[in-house]
Design an enzyme around this catalytic site. Structure first.
Site, short mmCIF file in Angstrom:
data_model
loop_
_atom_site.label_atom_id
_atom_site.label_comp_id
_atom_site.label_asym_id
_atom_site.label_seq_id
_atom_site.Cartn_x
_atom_site.Cartn_y
_atom_site.Cartn_z
N LYS A 199 0.84 -1.20 0.00
CA LYS A 199 0.00 0.00 0.00
C LYS A 199 0.87 1.26 0.00
CE LYS A 199 -2.08 2.62 3.74
NZ LYS A 199 -0.82 3.12 4.27
N ASN A 200 2.03 1.18 0.64
CA ASN A 200 2.87 2.38 0.73
C ASN A 200 3.83 2.53 -0.44
OD1 ASN A 200 1.45 2.94 3.00
ND2 ASN A 200 3.07 2.46 4.46
N VAL A 210 7.54 7.83 16.11
CA VAL A 210 7.28 8.35 14.75
C VAL A 210 6.03 9.24 14.71
CG1 VAL A 210 6.88 7.72 12.34
CG2 VAL A 210 8.44 6.35 13.74
N CYS A 267 -4.97 8.32 8.08
CA CYS A 267 -5.31 7.86 9.43
C CYS A 267 -5.05 8.96 10.45
CB CYS A 267 -4.49 6.63 9.77
SG CYS A 267 -5.02 5.19 8.82
N ARG A 285 -4.05 10.47 1.64
CA ARG A 285 -2.99 11.47 1.72
C ARG A 285 -2.17 11.53 0.42
NH1 ARG A 285 -1.83 13.80 6.17
NH2 ARG A 285 0.38 14.10 5.74
N ASP A 317 4.09 1.05 11.97
CA ASP A 317 2.88 0.32 11.57
C ASP A 317 2.83 -1.11 12.10
OD1 ASP A 317 1.56 2.28 9.71
OD2 ASP A 317 3.56 2.18 8.85
N ARG A 359 -8.53 0.32 3.30
CA ARG A 359 -7.47 1.22 2.82
C ARG A 359 -6.14 0.46 2.69
NH1 ARG A 359 -6.01 5.62 6.03
NH2 ARG A 359 -4.55 5.83 4.34
N ARG A 394 -0.10 15.12 11.47
CA ARG A 394 0.27 14.83 10.08
C ARG A 394 0.33 16.10 9.22
NH1 ARG A 394 -1.84 9.11 8.10
NH2 ARG A 394 0.24 9.11 7.23
N1 EPU Z 1 5.92 15.04 9.27
C1 EPU Z 1 5.93 16.40 9.49
N2 EPU Z 1 5.78 17.24 8.41
C2 EPU Z 1 5.63 16.77 7.14
C3 EPU Z 1 5.63 15.36 6.92
C4 EPU Z 1 5.76 14.52 8.01
O1 EPU Z 1 6.07 16.85 10.63
O2 EPU Z 1 5.50 17.58 6.20
C5 EPU Z 1 6.03 14.12 10.43
C6 EPU Z 1 4.73 13.32 10.64
O3 EPU Z 1 3.77 14.06 11.32
C7 EPU Z 1 5.24 12.11 11.39
C8 EPU Z 1 6.64 11.90 10.79
O4 EPU Z 1 7.01 13.12 10.18
O5 EPU Z 1 5.33 12.40 12.75
C9 EPU Z 1 6.74 10.78 9.80
O6 EPU Z 1 5.77 10.96 8.78
P1 EPU Z 1 5.99 10.46 7.28
O7 EPU Z 1 5.99 11.64 6.38
O8 EPU Z 1 7.20 9.57 7.26
O9 EPU Z 1 4.70 9.60 7.05
P2 EPU Z 1 3.80 9.53 5.74
O10 EPU Z 1 4.63 9.58 4.52
O11 EPU Z 1 2.65 10.46 5.86
C10 EPU Z 1 3.98 6.94 5.44
C11 EPU Z 1 2.99 5.81 5.43
C12 EPU Z 1 2.51 5.54 6.84
C13 EPU Z 1 3.73 5.18 7.70
C14 EPU Z 1 4.75 6.33 7.64
C15 EPU Z 1 6.02 6.02 8.39
C16 EPU Z 1 1.98 6.08 3.27
C17 EPU Z 1 0.77 6.39 2.48
N3 EPU Z 1 1.86 6.17 4.59
O12 EPU Z 1 3.24 8.06 5.91
O13 EPU Z 1 1.66 4.41 6.77
O14 EPU Z 1 3.33 4.97 9.01
O15 EPU Z 1 5.09 6.61 6.28
O16 EPU Z 1 6.68 4.94 7.84
O17 EPU Z 1 3.01 5.70 2.72
C18 EPU Z 1 -0.08 3.04 7.41
O18 EPU Z 1 0.32 2.28 6.55
O19 EPU Z 1 -1.00 2.75 8.23
C19 EPU Z 1 0.54 4.34 7.55
C20 EPU Z 1 0.08 5.30 8.34
#
Ligand code: EPU
Length: 440
Positions: free
Chosen positions: A23-24, A333, A121, A97, A311, A419, A126
């Site tokens: 999914k990611n 995280v 989520c 997202r 996760d 999802r 976020r």
């Molecule tokens: N963050 C910021 N500002 C930003 C972006 C991120 O402060 O502009 C913070 C977030 O709030 C968080 C941390 O950085 O505290 C890490 O966030 P990241 O950007 O790495 O997460 P993401 O890209 O939004 C993806 C996965 C998540 C997974 C995380 C961490 C997708 C669609 N989602 O999210 O997956 O937990 O990376 O590996 O790829 C899930 O699968 O249930 C899920 C939530």
């Protein structure tokens, strides 16, 4: 997907499930197709909601998308890419997202992008500040309006020297998807290096991109004027694999996860063994079961790759409610990823949440009023209850606890599970779960 699941607990899950593309990764690889001047094909595609959302968004932008669900193959032809209507983007994006990742490819293709209010989520604030900051440094102009965020490239985007304050997966993908066609060289320090990021780099490399990953979380991208298409088999979903592995542990079952890949689960497998799980790595997947009569308590911290992934935390916390003694889990995280424990406590689990960093890594959330450390005492007898699915991984954990509990639980809001877990009900039934599915 039906929205209500009735679960009669107490039956070990036994049998086999298969996992497909991550999914990611898959939705992001689909966004990458927008960068090409030729069609692309992604294979091993799961039937999950984020794939439908990106399919809809690509079509709105003039991309021809053909999805063969049986073979798990998606063909995308971006040669007719065009600007889409903002209201339609908003309606289609739903609670995903992924739309934020359309910015770079759309600026290269049509000069502008629109991001509706993002969903995903509810596991923390976020924010998207890292994304917007890197886009600005490539030369984008950003304006926030009540309807959403408008991003424009007044001239060709140019490569930049960038550094992320935290190795964000999404922001790293944002940089990759923008830098590959920007003028000149981009250097990104503090990048995320999750396996899904590497797979996206493989996709982009097939399209003609020049990307080097250095040893110190630095990624160097040499922009090229044009990219072609790709043909790629997505890496398998390591998070779904870890979820089913935890299900074997919690229900005292025995599950073969076809498609589970040891290479992407090293940190998980170490913890699995320490808690008292056993596994057998085979060429086509991994078999998971309890090694002995009891489970062991653990001290655990989530982290970015190659650490223990956030996760994997929630399903494993359910297993820790059944371990003999006190476990500590420090979530580093997301600041708010223990909300799901409310329902576990109602089922009889003993879990206390703390604001302090209960671990060796002082994280960004210490002293900031976030309940991001959990102390779990076991073994606790779980009793069925009714609950609403709060988010993807938390929801899976609720269902897992209900499967292990005595009595009956009724879960509402099951659509959220789609999802990230394809054919969820079929898989549960295949493993022998005693469940009933209904609409409301
Ligand atoms: N963050 C910021 N500002 C930003 C972006 C991120 O402060 O502009 C913070 C977030 O709030 C968080 C941390 O950085 O505290 C890490 O966030 P990241 O950007 O790495 O997460 P993401 O890209 O939004 C993806 C996965 C998540 C997974 C995380 C961490 C997708 C669609 N989602 O999210 O997956 O937990 O990376 O590996 O790829 C899930 O699968 O249930 C899920 C939530």
């Amino acid at each position: 997907m039906s929205n209500v699941l009735t679960i009669h607990g107490g039956k070990p899950l036994v049998g086999s499930v298969s996992v497909r593309g991550a999914k990611n990764l898959v939705p992001k690889a689909m966004v990458a197709a927008l960068l090409g001047s030729k069609p692309s094909v992604i294979r091993n595609v799961p039937e999950i909601k984020d794939v439908d959302v990106v399919t809809g968004l690509l079509r709105l932008h003039g991309v021809v998308v053909e999805h063969d669900c049986d073979s798990g193959e998606i063909y995308m032809d971006p040669t007719g890419v065009k600007t889409a209507n903002n209201a339609e983007i908003d309606a289609f994006a739903g609670d995903s997202r992924i739309p934020i990742l359309f910015c770079g490819p759309l600026m290269h293709a049509v000069g502008a992008a629109f991001i509706p209010d993002l969903g995903g989520c509810k596991i923390g604030d976020r924010p998207i500040d890292f994304h917007l900051e890197v886009l600005r440094q490539f030369g984008a102009e950003i304006s926030k309006e009540p309807t959403g965020t408008y991003i424009r490239a007044p001239r060709r985007l140019t490569g930049a020297k960038l550094e992320l304050p935290y190795p964000s997966v999404g922001a790293t993908e944002q940089v990759l998807l923008t830098a590959v066609k920007a003028d000149g060289i981009t250097e990104l320090k503090g990048a995320a290096v999750e396996p899904e990021i590497h797979d996206l780099i493989h996709v982009l490399q097939k399209m003609g991109a020049v990307i080097t990953v250095q040893t110190d979380r630095t990624i160097r991208i040499e922009g090229v004027p044009e990219l072609g298409g790709y043909n790629h088999v997505a890496l398998n979903d390591r998070n779904e694999s870890a979820s089913w592995a935890s299900a074997a542990l919690v229900t005292n079952g025995d599950i073969f996860v076809e498609g589970a890949t040891q290479r992407d689960l090293t940190a998980f497998l170490n913890v699995y063994r320490k808690i008292g799980g056993d596994f057998d790595v085979r060429d086509s997947g991994i078999r998971f079961w309890r090694g002995g009569d009891t489970l062991n308590p653990l001290v655990l911290e989530t982290d970015v790759h190659p650490g223990f992934m956030t996760d994997w935390q929630q399903p494993l916390v359910v297993a820790l409610t059944q371990a003999q003694g006190v476990s500590i889990v420090h979530e580093t995280v997301y600041e708010n990823r223990f909300g799901f424990t409310d329902a576990l406590i109602r089922m009889g689990a003993s879990i206390q949440l703390h604001r302090e960093c209960l671990g060796s890594v002082p994280c960004r959330f210490g002293q900031r009023n976030f309940l991001h450390s959990a102390v779990i005492s076991g073994p606790a007898k779980l009793t069925g209850t009714n609950f609403n699915i709060p988010d993807l991984r938390g929801g899976f954990s609720h269902v897992l606890a209900a499967l292990a509990a005595e009595g009956t639980s009724v879960a509402t809001g099951m659509a959220v599970i789609n999802r990230g877990y394809e054919k969820f009900f079929d898989k549960l039934e295949g493993l022998g779960a005693d469940i009933e599915i209904s609409e409301n």
